[in-house]
Enzyme design. Structure first.
Site, PDB file in Angstrom:
ATOM      1  N   GLN A   5      -0.419 -85.288 -75.572  1.00  0.00           N
ATOM      2  CA  GLN A   5       0.735 -86.135 -75.885  1.00  0.00           C
ATOM      3  C   GLN A   5       1.394 -86.836 -74.706  1.00  0.00           C
ATOM      4  O   GLN A   5       1.723 -88.027 -74.795  1.00  0.00           O
ATOM      5  CB  GLN A   5       1.791 -85.288 -76.623  1.00  0.00           C
ATOM      6  CG  GLN A   5       2.962 -86.111 -77.107  1.00  0.00           C
ATOM      7  CD  GLN A   5       4.029 -85.347 -77.873  1.00  0.00           C
ATOM      8  OE1 GLN A   5       5.124 -85.841 -78.065  1.00  0.00           O
ATOM      9  NE2 GLN A   5       3.746 -84.141 -78.324  1.00  0.00           N
ATOM     10  N   GLU A 127       4.329 -78.573 -74.351  1.00  0.00           N
ATOM     11  CA  GLU A 127       5.705 -78.919 -74.697  1.00  0.00           C
ATOM     12  C   GLU A 127       6.705 -77.756 -74.603  1.00  0.00           C
ATOM     13  O   GLU A 127       7.690 -77.811 -73.869  1.00  0.00           O
ATOM     14  CB  GLU A 127       5.705 -79.472 -76.135  1.00  0.00           C
ATOM     15  CG  GLU A 127       7.068 -79.741 -76.730  1.00  0.00           C
ATOM     16  CD  GLU A 127       7.800 -80.879 -76.055  1.00  0.00           C
ATOM     17  OE1 GLU A 127       7.194 -81.944 -75.873  1.00  0.00           O
ATOM     18  OE2 GLU A 127       8.980 -80.702 -75.687  1.00  0.00           O
ATOM     19  N   ASP A 156       6.837 -83.377 -73.559  1.00  0.00           N
ATOM     20  CA  ASP A 156       5.655 -84.247 -73.582  1.00  0.00           C
ATOM     21  C   ASP A 156       6.048 -85.727 -73.572  1.00  0.00           C
ATOM     22  O   ASP A 156       5.838 -86.433 -72.592  1.00  0.00           O
ATOM     23  CB  ASP A 156       4.834 -83.968 -74.856  1.00  0.00           C
ATOM     24  CG  ASP A 156       4.015 -82.689 -74.725  1.00  0.00           C
ATOM     25  OD1 ASP A 156       3.827 -82.223 -73.592  1.00  0.00           O
ATOM     26  OD2 ASP A 156       3.573 -82.168 -75.754  1.00  0.00           O
ATOM     27  N   GLY A 234      29.823 -83.677 -75.310  1.00  0.00           N
ATOM     28  CA  GLY A 234      30.413 -84.795 -74.577  1.00  0.00           C
ATOM     29  C   GLY A 234      31.890 -84.650 -74.265  1.00  0.00           C
ATOM     30  O   GLY A 234      32.535 -85.598 -73.855  1.00  0.00           O
ATOM     31  N   GLY A 235      32.442 -83.473 -74.487  1.00  0.00           N
ATOM     32  CA  GLY A 235      33.867 -83.307 -74.193  1.00  0.00           C
ATOM     33  C   GLY A 235      34.744 -83.579 -75.396  1.00  0.00           C
ATOM     34  O   GLY A 235      35.954 -83.340 -75.353  1.00  0.00           O
TER      35      GLY A 235
HETATM   36  N1  COA Z   1     -15.610 -86.060 -69.028  1.00  0.00           N
HETATM   37  C1  COA Z   1     -15.933 -84.809 -68.637  1.00  0.00           C
HETATM   38  N2  COA Z   1     -15.015 -83.833 -68.497  1.00  0.00           N
HETATM   39  C2  COA Z   1     -13.750 -84.135 -68.798  1.00  0.00           C
HETATM   40  C3  COA Z   1     -13.360 -85.414 -69.214  1.00  0.00           C
HETATM   41  C4  COA Z   1     -14.359 -86.404 -69.317  1.00  0.00           C
HETATM   42  N3  COA Z   1     -14.068 -87.642 -69.704  1.00  0.00           N
HETATM   43  N4  COA Z   1     -12.031 -85.407 -69.416  1.00  0.00           N
HETATM   44  C5  COA Z   1     -11.599 -84.168 -69.147  1.00  0.00           C
HETATM   45  N5  COA Z   1     -12.637 -83.391 -68.781  1.00  0.00           N
HETATM   46  C6  COA Z   1     -12.608 -81.995 -68.383  1.00  0.00           C
HETATM   47  C7  COA Z   1     -11.732 -81.737 -67.191  1.00  0.00           C
HETATM   48  O1  COA Z   1     -12.369 -82.159 -66.024  1.00  0.00           O
HETATM   49  C8  COA Z   1     -11.553 -80.243 -67.286  1.00  0.00           C
HETATM   50  O2  COA Z   1     -12.644 -79.607 -66.666  1.00  0.00           O
HETATM   51  P1  COA Z   1     -12.480 -78.539 -65.446  1.00  0.00           P
HETATM   52  O3  COA Z   1     -11.611 -77.457 -65.982  1.00  0.00           O
HETATM   53  O4  COA Z   1     -13.871 -78.109 -65.190  1.00  0.00           O
HETATM   54  O5  COA Z   1     -11.862 -79.230 -64.303  1.00  0.00           O
HETATM   55  C9  COA Z   1     -11.672 -79.976 -68.774  1.00  0.00           C
HETATM   56  O6  COA Z   1     -12.026 -81.210 -69.382  1.00  0.00           O
HETATM   57  C10 COA Z   1     -10.464 -79.428 -69.462  1.00  0.00           C
HETATM   58  O7  COA Z   1      -9.304 -80.088 -69.073  1.00  0.00           O
HETATM   59  P2  COA Z   1      -7.897 -79.347 -69.135  1.00  0.00           P
HETATM   60  O8  COA Z   1      -6.855 -80.286 -68.703  1.00  0.00           O
HETATM   61  O9  COA Z   1      -8.001 -78.065 -68.379  1.00  0.00           O
HETATM   62  O10 COA Z   1      -7.751 -79.070 -70.714  1.00  0.00           O
HETATM   63  P3  COA Z   1      -7.086 -77.835 -71.464  1.00  0.00           P
HETATM   64  O11 COA Z   1      -7.245 -78.139 -72.909  1.00  0.00           O
HETATM   65  O12 COA Z   1      -7.601 -76.530 -70.996  1.00  0.00           O
HETATM   66  O13 COA Z   1      -5.541 -77.906 -71.035  1.00  0.00           O
HETATM   67  C11 COA Z   1      -3.357 -78.925 -70.924  1.00  0.00           C
HETATM   68  C12 COA Z   1      -4.676 -78.802 -71.674  1.00  0.00           C
HETATM   69  C13 COA Z   1      -2.523 -79.967 -71.606  1.00  0.00           C
HETATM   70  C14 COA Z   1      -2.622 -77.576 -70.934  1.00  0.00           C
HETATM   71  C15 COA Z   1      -3.646 -79.332 -69.451  1.00  0.00           C
HETATM   72  O14 COA Z   1      -4.439 -80.491 -69.462  1.00  0.00           O
HETATM   73  C16 COA Z   1      -2.395 -79.572 -68.641  1.00  0.00           C
HETATM   74  O15 COA Z   1      -1.718 -78.652 -68.217  1.00  0.00           O
HETATM   75  N6  COA Z   1      -2.085 -80.851 -68.387  1.00  0.00           N
HETATM   76  C17 COA Z   1      -0.976 -81.254 -67.567  1.00  0.00           C
HETATM   77  C18 COA Z   1       0.333 -81.071 -68.266  1.00  0.00           C
HETATM   78  C19 COA Z   1       0.391 -81.817 -69.570  1.00  0.00           C
HETATM   79  O16 COA Z   1       0.217 -83.004 -69.637  1.00  0.00           O
HETATM   80  N7  COA Z   1       0.749 -81.064 -70.619  1.00  0.00           N
HETATM   81  C20 COA Z   1       1.166 -81.618 -71.849  1.00  0.00           C
HETATM   82  C21 COA Z   1       0.115 -82.101 -72.693  1.00  0.00           C
HETATM   83  S1  COA Z   1       0.871 -82.914 -74.047  1.00  0.00           S
END
Ligand code: COA
Length: 403
Positions: A5, A127, A156, A234-235
């Protein structure tokens, strides 16, 4: 390079402002939200479609050789790279900031992460984690009850909106300096920014009780800003009061603010003209000790009327108020359709769906909301038209699994 998001909110706004947003997704899978909370089998979810309007979708795996070459070409050609993967994910793909800068010194590289530099910088964050760690949850909820997260996605979407501001500032800076820069937004920071008034109250608390909080009358304060139910921040004293139909309609309520200047009109309309000359009620200080009673008397009046009629009566009296509008009411509100804030979009696989359009209105640049892309819908088109690849190169990249 955004998913879920926070990142997609940011790039969707940029797309509505006219940017050509190319969404890079993992081949075969795409953004995980395409399949999350699906309401129709095998069709992109509303979660995805409502966050990815006006974008082009390209499938690309930068971890393959051909994928890395294509990603490099995209960095050369594009203005802004936005990502919100886990900390270090883009580095692990082989593209740390130093390398991105080397490839294109004008590139603006913008990221959302859960936390800024420090002890938690490596954590993955969603979130509700951000709401809890940014001060929203500790200050939201009923008095003497559990911390609550809000329905507004301040972690988010809130952080995504902050990132938009950073990117636009960096673009403006680049116009002057010729240089791109790194833009980062931590979800904890964005939530804390939105909870700014609670940090205000934390400092006020050190100097004495917070008179506008219910704890002032009922039980006192501890060491930190407490949860204050629906008390107005807001007071000016405010409260949610019941309206006609509350027994069966969970949204038959209205928020009424007993602002000092409008209090005489409010007192009159609810039939309490007597308060105007009564020293027990005719100053904000005197009323402060009787707010429960004041709002119960207001409620006796509001329960006789539909919430929209209460609003129609209070607005001309300059009494600030807000009926509790359900999502159903908002979806059906003609004025929101008229302004493009709620928009119906046609999708080739799911048919019509509703989405929230651009809440930021520009007089010369109205945003037309277009449907979200199918997975990889624009891969060939972008590789050909933006990067100049020929059919042979595209075919080879596909064979390698890079796209
Ligand atoms: N091609 C190949 N690999 C890809 C890719 C693509 N186009 N896009 C993403 N990936 C891979 C990443 O490189 C990652 O691999 P790695 O762990 O080997 O480095 C993998 O996909 C997973 O990515 P990740 O971000 O760890 O996903 P997740 O589902 O485990 O975590 C979140 C999701 C949201 C918790 C995490 O991305 C995060 O903390 N993001 C930052 C904060 C954020 O935006 N949070 C709110 C989301 S609404």
């Amino acid at each position: 390079m955004t998913h879920v998001q926070s990142g997609p909110t940011c790039t969707q706004i940029l797309a509505w402002f006219g940017a050509d947003v190319i969404k890079i997704e993992r081949p075969g899978e795409g953004d995980a939200t395409r399949s999350q909370l699906r309401d129709i089998p095998d069709v992109d979810s509303l979660y995805f479609t409502m966050l990815n309007s006006n974008k082009r979708s390209v499938t690309l795996n930068p971890k393959t050789d051909a994928g890395a070459r294509i990603f490099t070409r995209l960095i050369e050609e594009c203005d802004v790279l936005v990502e919100n993967y886990a900390p270090g994910a883009i580095d692990r793909m082989g593209f740390p900031w130093e390398k991105i800068q080397q490839i294109n010194p004008r590139m603006i590289y913008a990221s959302v992460k859960g936390f800024g530099p420090g002890p938690y910088e490596d954590c993955k964050v969603y979130e509700n984690v951000a709401q809890c760690t940014g001060g929203a949850a500790s200050t939201t909820g009923e008095v003497d009850s559990l911390p609550l997260v809000t329905g507004a996605q301040i972690g988010d979407s809130g952080t995504g909106m902050h990132l938009v501001a950073g990117i636009l500032a960096a673009l403006f800076h680049r116009e002057k300096s010729g240089r791109g820069q790194r833009v980062t937004c931590a979800m904890q920071d964005a939530v804390l920014n939105l909870c700014r008034v609670k940090l205000r109250d934390q400092q006020r608390l050190a100097r004495g009780p917070l008179m506008e909080y219910p704890q002032f009358l009922n039980g006192g304060f501890s060491h930190a800003v407490p949860r204050a139910g629906n008390a107005s921040g807001g007071g000016h004293p405010g409260s949610v009061v019941r309206c006609k139909g509350w027994e069966t309609d969970p949204d038959a309520y209205i928020y009424v603010i007993a602002q000092a200047g409008a209090f005489p009109a409010l007192a009159r309309v609810i039939g309490h003209e007597d308060w105007l000359n009564d020293p027990e009620f005719n100053t904000p200080e005197a009323r402060l000790h009787k707010l429960d009673y004041v709002f119960s008397e207001i409620e006796k009046w509001t329960t006789t009327m539909d919430k929209m009629d209460v609003m129609a009566t209070l607005n001309p009296l300059n009494v600030p108020n807000g009926p509790i509008l359900s999502m159903k009411e908002l979806a059906e509100e003609p004025a929101l359709r008229e302004t493009g804030t709620v928009v119906e979009v046609e999708h080739p696989e799911r048919g019509k769906y509703l989405t929230v359009g651009n809440p930021i209105k520009l007089s010369d640049s109205p945003a037309e909301v277009r449907r979200s892309p199918l997975l990889g819908e624009h891969t060939d088109e972008v590789l050909r038209d933006v990067l100049g690849l020929d059919d042979k190169e595209i075919h080879a990249a596909r064979r390698e699994g890079a796209i």
